[in-house]
Scaffold this motif. Structure first.
Motif, mmCIF file in Angstrom:
data_model
loop_
_atom_site.group_PDB
_atom_site.id
_atom_site.type_symbol
_atom_site.label_atom_id
_atom_site.label_comp_id
_atom_site.label_asym_id
_atom_site.label_seq_id
_atom_site.Cartn_x
_atom_site.Cartn_y
_atom_site.Cartn_z
ATOM 1 N N ALA A 13 10.609 18.819 1.112
ATOM 2 C CA ALA A 13 11.847 18.066 0.938
ATOM 3 C C ALA A 13 11.905 17.569 -0.498
ATOM 4 N N VAL A 14 12.947 17.955 -1.213
ATOM 5 C CA VAL A 14 13.156 17.502 -2.586
ATOM 6 C C VAL A 14 14.262 16.453 -2.569
ATOM 7 N N ILE A 15 13.931 15.245 -2.967
ATOM 8 C CA ILE A 15 14.921 14.169 -2.971
ATOM 9 C C ILE A 15 15.476 14.038 -4.378
ATOM 10 N N ASN A 16 16.778 14.312 -4.501
ATOM 11 C CA ASN A 16 17.450 14.348 -5.787
ATOM 12 C C ASN A 16 18.353 13.139 -5.973
ATOM 13 N N ALA A 17 18.389 12.646 -7.218
ATOM 14 C CA ALA A 17 19.260 11.522 -7.557
ATOM 15 C C ALA A 17 20.466 11.981 -8.367
ATOM 16 N N THR A 18 20.538 13.266 -8.632
ATOM 17 C CA THR A 18 21.684 13.855 -9.317
ATOM 18 C C THR A 18 21.774 15.320 -8.914
ATOM 19 N N SER A 19 22.981 15.837 -8.814
ATOM 20 C CA SER A 19 23.152 17.238 -8.438
ATOM 21 C C SER A 19 22.576 18.172 -9.501
ATOM 22 N N ALA A 20 22.445 17.678 -10.752
ATOM 23 C CA ALA A 20 21.939 18.512 -11.840
ATOM 24 C C ALA A 20 20.461 18.860 -11.684
ATOM 25 N N SER A 21 19.747 18.155 -10.809
ATOM 26 C CA SER A 21 18.321 18.443 -10.621
ATOM 27 C C SER A 21 18.050 19.372 -9.441
ATOM 28 N N ARG A 155 12.842 8.745 -26.780
ATOM 29 C CA ARG A 155 14.192 8.705 -27.319
ATOM 30 C C ARG A 155 15.189 9.227 -26.283
ATOM 31 N N THR A 156 16.372 8.622 -26.309
ATOM 32 C CA THR A 156 17.463 9.070 -25.447
ATOM 33 C C THR A 156 18.312 10.072 -26.217
ATOM 34 N N ALA A 157 18.594 11.215 -25.601
ATOM 35 C CA ALA A 157 19.384 12.258 -26.247
ATOM 36 C C ALA A 157 20.861 12.055 -25.920
ATOM 37 N N SER A 158 21.634 11.731 -26.907
ATOM 38 C CA SER A 158 23.059 11.485 -26.723
ATOM 39 C C SER A 158 23.766 12.755 -26.255
ATOM 40 N N GLY A 159 24.547 12.622 -25.197
ATOM 41 C CA GLY A 159 25.313 13.743 -24.677
ATOM 42 C C GLY A 159 24.572 14.620 -23.698
ATOM 43 N N ALA A 160 23.268 14.383 -23.506
ATOM 44 C CA ALA A 160 22.484 15.245 -22.625
ATOM 45 C C ALA A 160 22.881 15.091 -21.164
ATOM 46 N N ALA A 161 23.181 13.878 -20.750
ATOM 47 C CA ALA A 161 23.563 13.652 -19.352
ATOM 48 C C ALA A 161 24.835 14.406 -19.013
ATOM 49 N N ALA A 164 24.142 18.214 -18.920
ATOM 50 C CA ALA A 164 23.404 18.606 -17.719
ATOM 51 C C ALA A 164 24.310 18.603 -16.499
ATOM 52 N N ALA A 165 25.163 17.585 -16.400
ATOM 53 C CA ALA A 165 26.073 17.491 -15.253
ATOM 54 C C ALA A 165 27.047 18.657 -15.216
ATOM 55 N N LEU A 166 27.435 19.160 -16.390
ATOM 56 C CA LEU A 166 28.379 20.278 -16.478
ATOM 57 C C LEU A 166 27.677 21.629 -16.473
ATOM 58 N N ASP A 167 26.352 21.626 -16.423
ATOM 59 C CA ASP A 167 25.557 22.850 -16.492
ATOM 60 C C ASP A 167 25.863 23.616 -17.779
ATOM 61 N N ILE A 169 24.334 24.636 -20.763
ATOM 62 C CA ILE A 169 22.989 24.747 -21.319
ATOM 63 C C ILE A 169 23.010 24.736 -22.843
ATOM 64 N N ASP A 170 24.018 25.366 -23.448
ATOM 65 C CA ASP A 170 24.098 25.368 -24.910
ATOM 66 C C ASP A 170 24.218 23.944 -25.449
ATOM 67 N N ALA A 171 25.122 23.160 -24.843
ATOM 68 C CA ALA A 171 25.301 21.775 -25.291
ATOM 69 C C ALA A 171 24.059 20.949 -25.012
ATOM 70 N N LEU A 172 23.386 21.226 -23.913
ATOM 71 C CA LEU A 172 22.161 20.502 -23.577
ATOM 72 C C LEU A 172 21.069 20.802 -24.602
ATOM 73 N N GLU A 173 20.919 22.065 -24.945
ATOM 74 C CA GLU A 173 19.926 22.433 -25.959
ATOM 75 C C GLU A 173 20.227 21.757 -27.292
ATOM 76 N N GLU A 174 21.502 21.753 -27.672
ATOM 77 C CA GLU A 174 21.889 21.138 -28.943
ATOM 78 C C GLU A 174 21.602 19.634 -28.943
ATOM 79 N N SER A 175 21.905 18.985 -27.837
ATOM 80 C CA SER A 175 21.674 17.548 -27.739
ATOM 81 C C SER A 175 20.194 17.209 -27.859
#
Length: 249
Positions: A13-21, A155-161, A164-167, A169-175
């Protein structure tokens, strides 16, 4: 109650706190624990409610404990939390249920300790979660007794959340790459402390030219070994690697 029947696959059982995980966890378990049957549970307000409350509260801890109990009584053979912020809840859950359980980054942190980096940069997309992860990794490294001190920068990566929520990947890598670039001369490795960031691992590693470690695959492999050993087993020993956990060279 156990979901595992003789001859049947073990249920994780994987308990997720966000659909992105959800998908990163499934992919990692397929690679690191292929014989497992994955049961995904999702409460997609666990992160937003923790952020609004300034971190993990007793009420939120109780909510996660209820989800863990639901998984156990529903027949899970093992429980994996995919949200790093809720890892501390497992201390109580393990006292209540004799079942293999793993937080998202326990195995990852054990691998960081085993590799004895001089300094690491831990990236996340929520400030409270990043600070919690830095504190826990620092404590684990201090307890590893390797004779070497590892510096942990968070460090917190601005824009990463949002990426990730939008899937996206390019923007996530850049962030993530943008957040890490100022520290390239100061750290030996980059740690992606949240499951939802793991799809960007390969791209970020290529962009930075540094080892980049993420949580899902080490967690899947460590959970597989823990289930094989049976309930009541301890936490990963950072001086005893759980198989080949690292994903990069």
């Amino acid at each position: 109650m156990s979901g595992h029947r003789a001859g049947g696959p073990p249920t994780v059982a994987v308990i997720n706190a966000t659909s992105a995980s959800v998908e990163p966890a499934r992919i990692a378990l397929a690679a690191g624990y292929p014989e497992a049957s994955v049961w995904s549970l999702l409460d997609d307000r666990l992160i937003s409610d923790a952020e609004a409350s300034g971190g993990l509260t007793p009420a939120l801890s109780d909510r996660m404990l209820s989800l863990i109990a639901y998984a156990v009584h529903g027949g899970a053979d093992a429980v994996l939390l995919s949200c790093s912020m809720y890892g501390p809840v497992l201390e109580q859950a393990r006292r209540e249920h004799r079942l293999p359980m793993l937080s998202s980054d326990e195995a990852l942190f054990a691998e960081v300790a085993r590799r004895r980096f001089g300094s690491v940069l831990l990236l996340g997309h929520l400030t409270p979660a990043v600070q919690d992860s830095v504190n826990r990794l620092t404590r684990m490294l201090s307890a590893a007794d390797s004779g070497e001190r590892t510096t942990v920068i968070g460090r917190t990566a601005s824009g990463a959340a949002e990426a990730a929520a939008l899937d996206d990947i390019d923007a996530l890598e850049e962030s993530l790459a943008a957040a890490a670039t100022p520290y390239l001369d100061d750290v030996d490795a980059v740690i992606l402390g949240m499951f939802s960031l793991s799809p960007a691992r390969t791209g970020v590693e290529k962009a930075l030219g540094l080892p980049v470690l993420s949580a899902p695959l080490p967690a899947a492999r460590a959970l597989r070994e823990r289930v094989a050993r049976g309930p009541g087993t301890g936490l990963p020993n950072p001086n005893q690697p759980l198989g080949r956990l690292h994903e990069g060279p």
